[in-house]
Every structure is written in C-alpha cells, then in structure tokens.
Scaffold this motif. Structure first.
Motif, PDB file in Angstrom:
ATOM      1  N   ASP A   1       0.842  -1.183   0.000  1.00 59.10           N
ATOM      2  CA  ASP A   1       0.000   0.000   0.000  1.00 59.10           C
ATOM      3  C   ASP A   1       0.885   1.243   0.000  1.00 59.10           C
ATOM      4  OD1 ASP A   1      -1.577   2.193   1.705  1.00 59.10           O
ATOM      5  OD2 ASP A   1      -3.014   0.894   0.669  1.00 59.10           O
ATOM      6  N   PRO A   2       0.509   2.287  -0.733  1.00 58.99           N
ATOM      7  CA  PRO A   2       1.348   3.485  -0.778  1.00 58.99           C
ATOM      8  C   PRO A   2       1.617   4.091   0.593  1.00 58.99           C
ATOM      9  CG  PRO A   2      -0.308   3.549  -2.509  1.00 58.99           C
ATOM     10  CD  PRO A   2      -0.622   2.355  -1.668  1.00 58.99           C
ATOM     11  N   VAL A   3       0.641   4.033   1.500  1.00 59.69           N
ATOM     12  CA  VAL A   3       0.845   4.603   2.829  1.00 59.69           C
ATOM     13  C   VAL A   3       1.916   3.830   3.580  1.00 59.69           C
ATOM     14  CG1 VAL A   3      -0.259   5.093   5.037  1.00 59.69           C
ATOM     15  CG2 VAL A   3      -1.524   5.444   2.906  1.00 59.69           C
ATOM     16  N   VAL A   4       1.875   2.493   3.517  1.00 52.74           N
ATOM     17  CA  VAL A   4       2.867   1.675   4.206  1.00 52.74           C
ATOM     18  C   VAL A   4       4.253   1.895   3.614  1.00 52.74           C
ATOM     19  CG1 VAL A   4       3.546  -0.687   4.785  1.00 52.74           C
ATOM     20  CG2 VAL A   4       1.129  -0.040   4.828  1.00 52.74           C
ATOM     21  N   VAL A   5       4.344   1.870   2.290  1.00 48.47           N
ATOM     22  CA  VAL A   5       5.633   2.055   1.628  1.00 48.47           C
ATOM     23  C   VAL A   5       6.211   3.435   1.944  1.00 48.47           C
ATOM     24  CG1 VAL A   5       6.776   2.206  -0.623  1.00 48.47           C
ATOM     25  CG2 VAL A   5       5.071   0.429  -0.203  1.00 48.47           C
ATOM     26  N   GLN A   6       5.358   4.448   1.893  1.00 48.29           N
ATOM     27  CA  GLN A   6       5.826   5.797   2.171  1.00 48.29           C
ATOM     28  C   GLN A   6       6.313   5.933   3.611  1.00 48.29           C
ATOM     29  OE1 GLN A   6       6.533   8.206   0.442  1.00 48.29           O
ATOM     30  NE2 GLN A   6       6.283  10.137   1.529  1.00 48.29           N
ATOM     31  N   SER A   7       5.616   5.334   4.563  1.00 45.65           N
ATOM     32  CA  SER A   7       5.993   5.439   5.968  1.00 45.65           C
ATOM     33  C   SER A   7       7.341   4.766   6.227  1.00 45.65           C
ATOM     34  CB  SER A   7       4.911   4.814   6.854  1.00 45.65           C
ATOM     35  OG  SER A   7       3.674   5.471   6.677  1.00 45.65           O
ATOM     36  N   LEU A   8       7.520   3.559   5.729  1.00 45.18           N
ATOM     37  CA  LEU A   8       8.778   2.839   5.940  1.00 45.18           C
ATOM     38  C   LEU A   8       9.940   3.551   5.265  1.00 45.18           C
ATOM     39  CD1 LEU A   8       7.574  -0.852   5.481  1.00 45.18           C
ATOM     40  CD2 LEU A   8       8.030   0.342   7.614  1.00 45.18           C
ATOM     41  N   ARG A   9       9.730   4.002   4.035  1.00 41.86           N
ATOM     42  CA  ARG A   9      10.805   4.659   3.294  1.00 41.86           C
ATOM     43  C   ARG A   9      11.194   5.988   3.946  1.00 41.86           C
ATOM     44  NH1 ARG A   9      12.065   3.178  -1.638  1.00 41.86           N
ATOM     45  NH2 ARG A   9      10.033   2.183  -1.907  1.00 41.86           N
ATOM     46  N   SER A  10      10.210   6.756   4.367  1.00 41.47           N
ATOM     47  CA  SER A  10      10.497   8.049   4.990  1.00 41.47           C
ATOM     48  C   SER A  10      11.198   7.876   6.330  1.00 41.47           C
ATOM     49  CB  SER A  10       9.198   8.836   5.166  1.00 41.47           C
ATOM     50  OG  SER A  10       8.574   9.078   3.926  1.00 41.47           O
ATOM     51  N   THR A  11      10.739   6.905   7.139  1.00 46.22           N
ATOM     52  CA  THR A  11      11.374   6.666   8.437  1.00 46.22           C
ATOM     53  C   THR A  11      12.831   6.262   8.272  1.00 46.22           C
ATOM     54  OG1 THR A  11       9.247   5.981   9.361  1.00 46.22           O
ATOM     55  CG2 THR A  11      11.231   5.337  10.571  1.00 46.22           C
TER      56      THR A  11
ATOM     57  N   TYR B   1      10.746   9.622  -9.491  1.00 47.59           N
ATOM     58  CA  TYR B   1      10.590  10.907 -10.179  1.00 47.59           C
ATOM     59  C   TYR B   1      10.157  11.997  -9.212  1.00 47.59           C
ATOM     60  CZ  TYR B   1       8.653  14.409 -13.352  1.00 47.59           C
ATOM     61  OH  TYR B   1       8.361  15.582 -13.993  1.00 47.59           O
ATOM     62  N   ALA B   2       9.189  11.694  -8.347  1.00 46.45           N
ATOM     63  CA  ALA B   2       8.734  12.689  -7.375  1.00 46.45           C
ATOM     64  C   ALA B   2       9.824  13.011  -6.367  1.00 46.45           C
ATOM     65  CB  ALA B   2       7.480  12.179  -6.658  1.00 46.45           C
ATOM     66  N   THR B   3      10.636  12.015  -5.987  1.00 48.46           N
ATOM     67  CA  THR B   3      11.731  12.262  -5.051  1.00 48.46           C
ATOM     68  C   THR B   3      12.740  13.233  -5.642  1.00 48.46           C
ATOM     69  OG1 THR B   3      11.483  10.093  -4.015  1.00 48.46           O
ATOM     70  CG2 THR B   3      13.608  11.171  -3.780  1.00 48.46           C
TER      71      THR B   3
ATOM     72  N   ALA C   1      18.603  15.689   1.387  1.00 51.54           N
ATOM     73  CA  ALA C   1      18.181  15.488   0.006  1.00 51.54           C
ATOM     74  C   ALA C   1      18.921  14.323  -0.634  1.00 51.54           C
ATOM     75  CB  ALA C   1      18.413  16.764  -0.799  1.00 51.54           C
ATOM     76  N   VAL C   2      20.253  14.233  -0.376  1.00 53.76           N
ATOM     77  CA  VAL C   2      21.034  13.136  -0.964  1.00 53.76           C
ATOM     78  C   VAL C   2      20.596  11.797  -0.388  1.00 53.76           C
ATOM     79  CG1 VAL C   2      23.340  12.158  -1.118  1.00 53.76           C
ATOM     80  CG2 VAL C   2      23.000  14.592  -1.509  1.00 53.76           C
ATOM     81  N   VAL C   3      20.361  11.733   0.913  1.00 49.16           N
ATOM     82  CA  VAL C   3      19.912  10.476   1.527  1.00 49.16           C
ATOM     83  C   VAL C   3      18.539  10.085   0.989  1.00 49.16           C
ATOM     84  CG1 VAL C   3      19.186   9.420   3.696  1.00 49.16           C
ATOM     85  CG2 VAL C   3      21.295  10.732   3.596  1.00 49.16           C
ATOM     86  N   GLY C   4      17.646  11.058   0.831  1.00 49.90           N
ATOM     87  CA  GLY C   4      16.330  10.740   0.291  1.00 49.90           C
ATOM     88  C   GLY C   4      16.392  10.189  -1.114  1.00 49.90           C
ATOM     89  N   LEU C   5      17.256  10.778  -1.941  1.00 46.78           N
ATOM     90  CA  LEU C   5      17.416  10.280  -3.307  1.00 46.78           C
ATOM     91  C   LEU C   5      18.069   8.900  -3.312  1.00 46.78           C
ATOM     92  CD1 LEU C   5      17.310  10.680  -6.345  1.00 46.78           C
ATOM     93  CD2 LEU C   5      19.475  11.910  -6.207  1.00 46.78           C
ATOM     94  N   ALA C   6      19.107   8.726  -2.472  1.00 47.52           N
ATOM     95  CA  ALA C   6      19.787   7.433  -2.418  1.00 47.52           C
ATOM     96  C   ALA C   6      18.858   6.334  -1.915  1.00 47.52           C
ATOM     97  CB  ALA C   6      21.019   7.524  -1.522  1.00 47.52           C
ATOM     98  N   CYS C   7      17.933   6.689  -1.048  1.00 47.58           N
ATOM     99  CA  CYS C   7      16.987   5.694  -0.531  1.00 47.58           C
ATOM    100  C   CYS C   7      16.148   5.102  -1.646  1.00 47.58           C
ATOM    101  CB  CYS C   7      16.103   6.341   0.531  1.00 47.58           C
ATOM    102  SG  CYS C   7      14.873   5.239   1.257  1.00 47.58           S
ATOM    103  N   ASN C   8      15.711   5.948  -2.573  1.00 44.42           N
ATOM    104  CA  ASN C   8      14.906   5.441  -3.681  1.00 44.42           C
ATOM    105  C   ASN C   8      15.746   4.780  -4.761  1.00 44.42           C
ATOM    106  OD1 ASN C   8      12.365   5.932  -2.774  1.00 44.42           O
ATOM    107  ND2 ASN C   8      11.881   7.530  -4.239  1.00 44.42           N
TER     108      ASN C   8
END
Length: 419
Positions: free
Chosen positions: A20-30, A65-67, A150-157
């Motif tokens: 689910d997008p909510v679950v994926v978003q929560s885990l990735r953001s954390t 792309y959004a990241t 920003a770099v960590v967020g991009l590297a995460c994806n």
C-alpha cells in the motif's frame, strides 16, 4: 512455523497491505530520516541537526521521479532562504520590521526561483537563520544538513527502488469499469420496466457520483505515471503511460455518455408517467443493449490494463465479439424504436437520444478507434519531447548513427574473414 492464518488480525492486515502506498511511504520516509540524522551528527556542527531528517522526510516520495523533483525544489528553497538571511544579517538586525521585510522578500524569491509548494520553506529558512547570532556558521550548517537530507532521500529510492504502481492503477481502472457496468445493468432493468420509474432519478445521481471515482482513478494513474518516469526497471515507460491514460480518457467519456443516458431516461420517465418507459419488447432490447455495452466496458478495461501479449490478444478478441453483438442489438433497437415512434411520436427526441448515446459508447470502445488514438498520442508525446529537449534528441540520433556504423563495420569485418 505458524500458519499465516494463526497470526493476529492486525499483523495479517498489515502484511496484506505491505504494498500500500501509505505503508511504503511510511517505511521509506522513516528509514531515510534516520539515516540522514545519523550522517548529519557526524558532519554538521549543530548538536541536534534536525534539518537533515526533516529534509529527507519532505524529499522522499513514493516514486523516484517525485523524489528527484521534490529534492531539487527543497534544496533550492533552503539555499535561497539562507542567502536572503545572510544578506539581511549584514545590513540590519532582527526587528519586527526587518522580520516582515525578510518574509516578504523570501516569499518573492521563492516564487522567482519556482520552488512551487516549497515557497514557504524559503521564508522559514530565512527566519531561522536570521534569528541566530552566529549567522555564518548556522547558515552553512543548515545548507549542509539540507544537502545531506536530500542526498539520503534520493539514495533511498535509488538503492531501494520504489514499486511500480501500474498494477494498482490498473485495478482502479477495472474497478471503475465494473461500477459503470453495475450502474448500466440497473438502468437497463428500469428501461425494461422491472423496477419503479421513480428510481430513474436515483440512477442519475449515481451516474453523477462517478465523477468522484474518475478523480480517484486519475490520482492513482498519476502516481503510476510518476513511478514509470526515470525508473531503470521499466522499459517502454512512455507506451505504458499512454495506454493507461488514453484508456482512462475513454472511460471518462463513457461516464459522461452514461450520465446523459440516465438524464434522458429520467426525462422520459417524467413524460410517460405512469406508463412504462418503452413498450415491453422494446424495453427488453434496451436492457439487452445496455448489458452488452456494460460487458464491453469491462472487457475494454481488461484490455487496457493487460501487458502480456497473449492475454492482450484474447482480451481484444473478447472485446471485438462483444462490440459486434452490441452493434447488432443496436440495429435491432433502431428498427423497433422507429416503429414505436411512428405509433406515438411524442417522445421521439428522448428515444433517439438514448439510441445515439449508446451508439457513442460503442464507437468510443471500438478497437480501430483506440489504435488511432494511441498512435496520435504517441506521435504527440514524441514531438513534444523533441521540442522540449532538442539536445537529447540530437544525442540519441548520434548514438543511433554510431551504433549503425559500428554494426556495419562488424558486418564488413565478418565478410572479409569469411572470404
């Protein structure tokens, strides 16, 4: 090992929703925020560098792309705010009028650099930096923490590739088609006289509520389109986006036509009350036609969301057969309505409107019509891409010419060896 059915109910539901997008978003953001904070503790002079996890939290999105796009805008907003604060700190201190002036200038700069939803972040960064005594150290520490986040967020994806949401978008399109089918079946039952005429207005309200479903499907489709952009795991992303988008456009047209049919039948019910909408035989054919069109709509949605060639061929054959049956029923209904209008011409406009709108849906679902639409959209998208990025087009052309020349040289070398 325990059976999945023996697990606690909340755990089972979480596992079922793991994509689910909510679950994926929560885990990735954390994960991204935690990693950004750990790195910033080592590199930033601040004791609690919370700007880094905050930036990672805002930057990380469901799609790559959004990241990237959010990361660029986020960094631009923070850097612009810091530069505005540094400029004002050299001229004036922190007073009520200087704070107001900083906010006004920062918001103007935010619109100027086009950071979109991060315009307020420019003013926030400027206020935070201006309010600190050691401006230089804090300002550049904030810039550093923003870059880390920003770099960590991009590297995460990049290291943990986000899912491709085409399947979810396809399910939403098919769900819309099935809801349209159920509504068309109920409308057909009323046309055949098997439900009270008073229910015609309710069907009209249901047809109008399909607009909300279109909005939800469009949101899911936009997410799927973003997940296809800049995704190394996806080939022919442009084709997937166009297939889904044109499919939704066709269903949206069909919902509008269905609403017009419901409106015509509601007006016909008011005109003929307490008589039935059609003669018994004609009403049965109207019900049959709407049922066949409803089945064709579902088959069309399956064709749009099918990517395997064999399944696509079978879906296309099924859709063609259903449209052929619907066209035959339409011709039969046209003759019956003509005879009915000759006997009683009072509501001939409404009878003709129902027939014309049913024919419009059949034409929209036609396979040849869809093929022409796909080719037109592909040509338009390719032309827009070339006009928007001419340098990329030239680079691709040069690479294509280089590959062709290399293949020709290899072929010539093989011929020389064989001779």
């Amino acid at each position: 090992m325990r059976d999945v059915r023996e697990w606690p109910g909340p755990v089972v539901r979480w596992v079922q929703r793991r994509r689910d997008p909510v679950v994926v978003q929560s885990l990735r953001s954390t994960f991204a925020a935690t990693v950004a904070y750990v790195i910033a503790l080592r590199l930033s002079p601040e004791a609690a560098p919370l700007t880094a996890p905050l930036t990672a939290l805002l930057v990380v999105q469901v799609t790559l792309y959004a990241t990237i796009t959010n990361g660029i805008r986020r960094v631009n907003s923070v850097v612009a705010g810091v530069l505005v604060a540094i400029a004002f700190s050299l001229l004036v201190g922190l007073t009520w009028w200087s704070l107001a002036l900083v906010i006004m200038v920062a918001l103007a700069v935010g619109h100027l650099v086009r950071v979109d939803e991060y315009v307020a972040e420019v003013a926030i960064s400027a206020m935070l930096v201006l309010g600190v005594t050691a401006v230089g150290e804090y300002a550049w520490a904030r810039v550093l923490e923003t870059l880390i986040g920003a770099v960590v967020g991009l590297a995460c994806n990049v290291l943990l590739p986000p899912p491709v949401w085409v399947g979810e978008a396809g399910e939403s399109i098919e769900g819309l088609a099935r809801r349209m089918r159920q509504l068309m079946l109920r409308v057909g039952e009323e046309a055949a006289g098997r439900t009270p005429v008073e229910r015609a207005a309710e069907r009209l309200h249901e047809a109008r509520r399909l607009d909300h479903d279109i909005v939800q499907v469009d949101a899911a489709l936009r997410q799927a389109e973003d997940s296809l952009r800049l995704n190394p795991r996806v080939r022919e992303g442009l084709l997937h986006r166009i297939v889904l988008r044109t499919g939704l456009d066709t269903l949206e047209i069909c919902t509008v036509v269905l609403r017009v049919i419901a409106r015509s039948l509601t007006d016909l019910a008011k005109e003929r009350e307490p008589e039935p909408l059609f003669e018994p035989g004609t009403g049965a054919v109207v019900e049959q036609l709407l049922a066949e069109i409803a089945d064709a709509i579902v088959s069309f949605s399956v064709l749009v969301t099918t990517h395997v060639s064999t399944n696509a061929e079978s879906a296309e054959e099924r859709l063609a057969a259903e449209l052929h049956r619907a066209a035959a029923t339409r011709d039969k209904l046209a003759g019956m309505l003509l005879e009915e209008v000759r006997r009683d011409p009072r509501q001939w406009q409404l009878h003709g409107a129902v027939l014309a709108e049913a024919n419009r849906i059949i034409d929209e679902l036609d396979i040849e019509h869809r093929s022409r639409r796909l080719l037109e959209e592909l040509d338009r998208s390719t032309r827009e891409q070339r006009e928007r990025r001419p340098w990329l087009t030239r680079l691709r052309d040069r690479a294509r010419i280089t590959r062709r020349r290399l293949r020709d040289r290899l072929a010539a070398a093989r011929r020389r060896r064989t001779t």
